[in-house]
Motif scaffolding. Structure first.
Motif, PDB file in Angstrom:
ATOM      1  N   PHE A 280       0.841  -1.205   0.000  1.00  0.00           N
ATOM      2  CA  PHE A 280       0.000   0.000   0.000  1.00  0.00           C
ATOM      3  C   PHE A 280       0.876   1.254   0.000  1.00  0.00           C
ATOM      4  N   ARG A 281       0.574   2.180  -0.883  1.00  0.00           N
ATOM      5  CA  ARG A 281       1.276   3.467  -0.877  1.00  0.00           C
ATOM      6  C   ARG A 281       0.267   4.565  -1.156  1.00  0.00           C
ATOM      7  N   ASN A 282       0.302   5.571  -0.310  1.00  0.00           N
ATOM      8  CA  ASN A 282      -0.633   6.676  -0.473  1.00  0.00           C
ATOM      9  C   ASN A 282      -0.095   7.624  -1.545  1.00  0.00           C
ATOM     10  N   GLU A 283      -0.127   7.172  -2.795  1.00  0.00           N
ATOM     11  CA  GLU A 283       0.465   7.909  -3.909  1.00  0.00           C
ATOM     12  C   GLU A 283      -0.272   9.240  -4.116  1.00  0.00           C
ATOM     13  N   ILE A 284       0.487  10.310  -4.280  1.00  0.00           N
ATOM     14  CA  ILE A 284      -0.129  11.625  -4.525  1.00  0.00           C
ATOM     15  C   ILE A 284      -0.729  11.650  -5.926  1.00  0.00           C
TER      16      ILE A 284
ATOM     17  N   PHE B 128      -4.231   4.155 -15.361  1.00  0.00           N
ATOM     18  CA  PHE B 128      -5.014   2.957 -15.027  1.00  0.00           C
ATOM     19  C   PHE B 128      -4.344   2.250 -13.839  1.00  0.00           C
ATOM     20  N   THR B 129      -3.995   0.983 -13.940  1.00  0.00           N
ATOM     21  CA  THR B 129      -3.436   0.287 -12.771  1.00  0.00           C
ATOM     22  C   THR B 129      -1.926   0.468 -12.614  1.00  0.00           C
ATOM     23  N   PHE B 130      -1.305   1.266 -13.486  1.00  0.00           N
ATOM     24  CA  PHE B 130       0.153   1.409 -13.418  1.00  0.00           C
ATOM     25  C   PHE B 130       0.596   1.936 -12.054  1.00  0.00           C
ATOM     26  N   ARG B 131      -0.085   2.988 -11.594  1.00  0.00           N
ATOM     27  CA  ARG B 131       0.231   3.525 -10.269  1.00  0.00           C
ATOM     28  C   ARG B 131      -1.054   3.643  -9.473  1.00  0.00           C
ATOM     29  N   SER B 132      -1.244   2.781  -8.495  1.00  0.00           N
ATOM     30  CA  SER B 132      -2.432   2.867  -7.658  1.00  0.00           C
ATOM     31  C   SER B 132      -1.992   2.803  -6.199  1.00  0.00           C
ATOM     32  N   CYS B 133      -2.938   2.893  -5.293  1.00  0.00           N
ATOM     33  CA  CYS B 133      -2.563   2.953  -3.873  1.00  0.00           C
ATOM     34  C   CYS B 133      -2.500   1.574  -3.233  1.00  0.00           C
ATOM     35  N   GLU B 134      -3.166   0.612  -3.828  1.00  0.00           N
ATOM     36  CA  GLU B 134      -3.124  -0.759  -3.328  1.00  0.00           C
ATOM     37  C   GLU B 134      -2.731  -1.634  -4.505  1.00  0.00           C
ATOM     38  N   PHE B 135      -1.666  -2.390  -4.354  1.00  0.00           N
ATOM     39  CA  PHE B 135      -1.170  -3.168  -5.497  1.00  0.00           C
ATOM     40  C   PHE B 135      -0.442  -4.400  -4.986  1.00  0.00           C
ATOM     41  N   GLU B 136      -0.150  -5.302  -5.926  1.00  0.00           N
ATOM     42  CA  GLU B 136       0.520  -6.541  -5.517  1.00  0.00           C
ATOM     43  C   GLU B 136       1.953  -6.577  -6.010  1.00  0.00           C
ATOM     44  N   GLN B 137       2.829  -6.996  -5.121  1.00  0.00           N
ATOM     45  CA  GLN B 137       4.237  -7.102  -5.474  1.00  0.00           C
ATOM     46  C   GLN B 137       4.671  -8.567  -5.503  1.00  0.00           C
ATOM     47  N   MET B 138       5.748  -8.806  -6.233  1.00  0.00           N
ATOM     48  CA  MET B 138       6.362 -10.141  -6.298  1.00  0.00           C
ATOM     49  C   MET B 138       7.854  -9.861  -6.077  1.00  0.00           C
TER      50      MET B 138
ATOM     51  N   GLY C  37       8.205   2.847 -18.767  1.00  0.00           N
ATOM     52  CA  GLY C  37       7.829   2.848 -17.348  1.00  0.00           C
ATOM     53  C   GLY C  37       8.305   1.574 -16.675  1.00  0.00           C
ATOM     54  N   GLU C  38       8.540   1.680 -15.355  1.00  0.00           N
ATOM     55  CA  GLU C  38       9.130   0.554 -14.610  1.00  0.00           C
ATOM     56  C   GLU C  38       8.149  -0.608 -14.419  1.00  0.00           C
ATOM     57  N   LEU C  39       8.659  -1.814 -14.669  1.00  0.00           N
ATOM     58  CA  LEU C  39       7.920  -3.039 -14.342  1.00  0.00           C
ATOM     59  C   LEU C  39       8.496  -3.672 -13.088  1.00  0.00           C
ATOM     60  N   GLU C  40       9.820  -3.559 -12.982  1.00  0.00           N
ATOM     61  CA  GLU C  40      10.540  -4.245 -11.919  1.00  0.00           C
ATOM     62  C   GLU C  40      11.859  -3.536 -11.672  1.00  0.00           C
ATOM     63  N   GLY C  41      12.280  -3.494 -10.408  1.00  0.00           N
ATOM     64  CA  GLY C  41      13.601  -2.953 -10.085  1.00  0.00           C
ATOM     65  C   GLY C  41      14.490  -4.068  -9.566  1.00  0.00           C
ATOM     66  N   ILE C  42      15.742  -4.094 -10.015  1.00  0.00           N
ATOM     67  CA  ILE C  42      16.693  -5.077  -9.487  1.00  0.00           C
ATOM     68  C   ILE C  42      17.793  -4.270  -8.802  1.00  0.00           C
TER      69      ILE C  42
ATOM     70  N   PRO D 172      15.316  -8.573  -6.714  1.00  0.00           N
ATOM     71  CA  PRO D 172      14.431  -8.313  -7.851  1.00  0.00           C
ATOM     72  C   PRO D 172      13.008  -8.063  -7.327  1.00  0.00           C
ATOM     73  N   ALA D 173      12.488  -6.839  -7.531  1.00  0.00           N
ATOM     74  CA  ALA D 173      11.179  -6.450  -6.993  1.00  0.00           C
ATOM     75  C   ALA D 173      10.248  -6.070  -8.138  1.00  0.00           C
ATOM     76  N   ALA D 174       9.218  -6.918  -8.344  1.00  0.00           N
ATOM     77  CA  ALA D 174       8.318  -6.706  -9.482  1.00  0.00           C
ATOM     78  C   ALA D 174       6.905  -6.396  -9.000  1.00  0.00           C
ATOM     79  N   GLY D 175       6.074  -5.894  -9.905  1.00  0.00           N
ATOM     80  CA  GLY D 175       4.685  -5.591  -9.578  1.00  0.00           C
ATOM     81  C   GLY D 175       3.750  -6.430 -10.435  1.00  0.00           C
TER      82      GLY D 175
ATOM     83  N   ASP E 197       0.479  -6.019 -10.877  1.00  0.00           N
ATOM     84  CA  ASP E 197      -0.522  -5.233 -11.610  1.00  0.00           C
ATOM     85  C   ASP E 197       0.088  -4.547 -12.827  1.00  0.00           C
ATOM     86  N   ARG E 198       1.277  -3.990 -12.628  1.00  0.00           N
ATOM     87  CA  ARG E 198       1.955  -3.361 -13.773  1.00  0.00           C
ATOM     88  C   ARG E 198       2.285  -4.389 -14.834  1.00  0.00           C
ATOM     89  N   THR E 199       2.637  -5.589 -14.406  1.00  0.00           N
ATOM     90  CA  THR E 199       2.951  -6.636 -15.373  1.00  0.00           C
ATOM     91  C   THR E 199       1.690  -7.039 -16.130  1.00  0.00           C
TER      92      THR E 199
HETATM   93  P1  ATP Z   1       7.948   4.077  -9.210  1.00  0.00           P
HETATM   94  O1  ATP Z   1       9.305   4.725  -9.370  1.00  0.00           O
HETATM   95  O2  ATP Z   1       7.249   3.814 -10.510  1.00  0.00           O
HETATM   96  O3  ATP Z   1       7.083   4.731  -8.188  1.00  0.00           O
HETATM   97  P2  ATP Z   1       9.218   2.347  -7.372  1.00  0.00           P
HETATM   98  O4  ATP Z   1      10.645   2.432  -7.848  1.00  0.00           O
HETATM   99  O5  ATP Z   1       8.823   3.166  -6.205  1.00  0.00           O
HETATM  100  O6  ATP Z   1       8.237   2.618  -8.605  1.00  0.00           O
HETATM  101  P3  ATP Z   1       9.611  -0.175  -6.131  1.00  0.00           P
HETATM  102  O7  ATP Z   1       9.606   0.389  -4.770  1.00  0.00           O
HETATM  103  O8  ATP Z   1      10.926  -0.572  -6.736  1.00  0.00           O
HETATM  104  O9  ATP Z   1       8.857   0.824  -7.117  1.00  0.00           O
HETATM  105  O10 ATP Z   1       8.581  -1.379  -6.167  1.00  0.00           O
HETATM  106  C1  ATP Z   1       8.767  -2.537  -6.964  1.00  0.00           C
HETATM  107  C2  ATP Z   1       7.647  -2.711  -7.969  1.00  0.00           C
HETATM  108  O11 ATP Z   1       6.356  -2.583  -7.348  1.00  0.00           O
HETATM  109  C3  ATP Z   1       7.617  -1.663  -9.078  1.00  0.00           C
HETATM  110  O12 ATP Z   1       8.533  -1.995 -10.110  1.00  0.00           O
HETATM  111  C4  ATP Z   1       6.198  -1.755  -9.547  1.00  0.00           C
HETATM  112  O13 ATP Z   1       6.002  -2.840 -10.462  1.00  0.00           O
HETATM  113  C5  ATP Z   1       5.415  -2.050  -8.277  1.00  0.00           C
HETATM  114  N1  ATP Z   1       4.834  -0.802  -7.764  1.00  0.00           N
HETATM  115  C6  ATP Z   1       5.423   0.116  -6.962  1.00  0.00           C
HETATM  116  N2  ATP Z   1       4.568   1.136  -6.683  1.00  0.00           N
HETATM  117  C7  ATP Z   1       3.403   0.841  -7.321  1.00  0.00           C
HETATM  118  C8  ATP Z   1       2.135   1.494  -7.414  1.00  0.00           C
HETATM  119  N3  ATP Z   1       1.888   2.631  -6.766  1.00  0.00           N
HETATM  120  N4  ATP Z   1       1.167   0.898  -8.156  1.00  0.00           N
HETATM  121  C9  ATP Z   1       1.388  -0.262  -8.802  1.00  0.00           C
HETATM  122  N5  ATP Z   1       2.564  -0.916  -8.743  1.00  0.00           N
HETATM  123  C10 ATP Z   1       3.558  -0.392  -8.023  1.00  0.00           C
END
Ligand code: ATP
Length: 475
Positions: free
Chosen positions: A192-196, A201-211, A284-289, A326-329, A331-333
């Motif tokens: 969960f992130r309280n994104e400003i 669409f689902t690319f950046r939301s406040c509740e999402f799933e990570q892998m 746009g980011e899918l995953e950070g390593i 390796p931190a992926a999302g 929903d973004r995927t």
């Molecule tokens: P961004 O720079 O786009 O905000 P981030 O670098 O903060 O992303 P990480 O903290 O590295 O993201 O989180 C790992 C993954 O979790 C991201 O690559 C993304 O797929 C997913 N993720 C992060 N924040 C969100 C969000 N607000 N909504 C959907 N997916 C997210």
């Protein structure tokens, strides 16, 4: 590897999102949360087909990252953790975005995302005014209270990432499984992130799933020759980039690995790279390593007062492992998979009936497709529905998600399946009872083969298990 059929030129990129969002809603893939109350801008629900798609992606990730590896194990930790975790991790002090209010239009936005005028000052992205508040730091963690009393001692946070549970449980898991670095702990779950700014669409939301997976490796001085943290960082970057193409069927030319420059790196990080997808609005980011040194374990050791070192019996040394993450999302995927698969074919010049409309087709890899095969009785009589349902049961025995549809003309049923990416349709007709044959129709080129039921079962099951971007090529 077989080539995915080329997309037709019919759909322009900026239009794709509009079309996809409306398809997602119409066909029960993804829609806004609480729509009947006007909806929430920052939260989404997955419908009957969306849940299958996302689950397929998560299962494929789990298979690659946990099941198929001897050196990685999984956990499922709670969303609420001890509040000290987030002090140790740096999230209480530093997980902030710069927030600005526009005095002219009351818009609230992220200073780092705002346009800059010629004088170098930022402007409101909504109305262009320069009459702005000072920049304030806004913490992105959702705060709540544990128990009935809402005082400061009861404050807890919804986790903004799943990673911390792997650090906190590092020794538990290592000891109970007698693991030896290098080894990994993996987890999937809600964050969960309280994104400003919620966007796209689902690319950046406040509740999402990570892998996420934390891969614990010996520090440089205790590493085997050539197998230090840099080696593993490189290893995971390559593996993770390839996963999107080889396992999910995303086109390679739409993916890239972007290395962070020094200014973007956290002070403890030895390197960080993002797997990026070329979304209709840009990369746009899918995953950070990330190569994170021993920062996380050092912090938790300090804040908890508990020793977290590992004793290496070969090196006769106690050490805190370094971490590659390796931190992926999910929903973004899922969104990238849908965008990548969306296609429209213009109707042929001599089109008639149902074929006068452009054909909408999701060219999904069979492994991620929500429905793998639709079984259709030509008409609702003469035993055809019963025979179709028998075939469906045989598919379920093979572990293949099959779907029954008897509504409307068969041409329209094919179109409905194309639109949600079903790679195969099987039609049962009058001849089926006589010679045990059916027609097997392929989504990508709409060709049909008349084959025995047993052969159809085998062809479809093999392809669904093996995957591959061209549904005509056997797995
Ligand atoms: P961004 O720079 O786009 O905000 P981030 O670098 O903060 O992303 P990480 O903290 O590295 O993201 O989180 C790992 C993954 O979790 C991201 O690559 C993304 O797929 C997913 N993720 C992060 N924040 C969100 C969000 N607000 N909504 C959907 N997916 C997210």
């Amino acid at each position: 590897m077989s080539e995915k059929p080329k997309k037709s030129e019919a759909v322009e990129e900026p239009v794709v999102m509009q079309k996809l969002v409306s398809l997602a809603k119409r066909r029960g893939l993804i829609f806004q949360s609480s729509e009947i109350y006007g909806g929430l801008r920052s939260a989404y629900d997955y419908g009957p087909l969306g849940v299958e798609l996302k689950r397929n992606i998560k299962n494929l990730w789990w298979r690659t990252m946990v099941h198929e590896r001897e050196d990685v194990v999984g956990i499922d930790a709670s969303i609420i953790m001890h509040p000290r975790v987030w002090e140790a991790s740096g999230h209480v002090a530093g997980f902030t975005d710069p927030l600005v209010d526009c005095r002219a239009c009351q818009n609230r936005f992220r200073a780092d995302k705002a346009p800059t005028a010629e004088d170098g000052k930022i402007r409101c992205p909504n109305c262009g005014s320069g009459n702005l508040s000072d920049v304030r730091k806004f913490n992105l963690m959702f705060k709540t209270h544990l128990g009935p009393v809402e005082d400061d001692s009861a404050v807890v946070f919804l986790r903004p990432e799943t990673a911390q549970a792997m650090f906190v449980n590092f020794l538990n898991v290592q000891q109970s499984y007698r693991l030896k670095p290098p080894f990994g702990i993996a987890q999937q779950g809600k964050s969960f992130r309280n994104e400003i700014t919620v966007e796209h669409f689902t690319f950046r939301s406040c509740e999402f799933e990570q892998m996420e997976m934390e891969y614990f490796v010996p520090p440089p001085q205790y590493s085997d020759e050539g197998k230090g943290p840099d080696y593993w960082y490189d290893y995971w970057r390559k593996l993770r980039l390839n996963w999107y193409t080889e396992t999910l069927g995303i086109r390679a030319e739409k993916l890239r690995l972007r290395e962070h420059d020094a200014a973007e790196l956290a002070h403890y990080a030895k390197g960080c790279a993002d797997v990026e997808y070329d979304y209709p609005w840009g990369w746009g980011e899918l995953e950070g390593i990330a190569s994170r040194s021993d920062f996380d374990l050092t912090q938790h050791q300090k804040f908890s007062g508990k020793k977290l070192t590992y004793f290496d019996p070969d090196k006769k040394a106690h050490y805190l492992p370094w971490v590659i993450e390796p931190a992926a999302g999910a929903d973004r995927t899922a969104l990238a998979v849908l965008i990548d698969a969306y296609d429209e074919e213009p109707p042929p010049p001599d089109a008639k009936g149902d074929n006068v409309e452009p054909r909408v087709v999701l060219r999904l890899d069979p492994r991620v497709a929500p429905i793998k095969v639709a079984v259709l009785p030509l008409v609702k009589k003469e035993g055809m529905p019963e025979r179709a349902r028998e075939i469906i049961r045989a598919f379920f025995k093979n572990g293949v998600n099959a779907f029954y549809d008897e509504k409307d003309a068969v041409g329209r049923r094919y179109r409905r399946q194309d639109e949600v990416g079903t790679p195969f349709c099987i039609t049962v007709d009058g001849q089926t009872a006589q010679d045990q044959t059916v027609t097997l129709r392929y989504r990508d080129d709409m060709q049909q083969d008349r084959i025995k039921i047993a052969d159809a079962l085998e062809t479809v099951t093999k392809k669904v298990m093996a995957g591959g971007r061209d549904v005509r090529k056997p797995g």
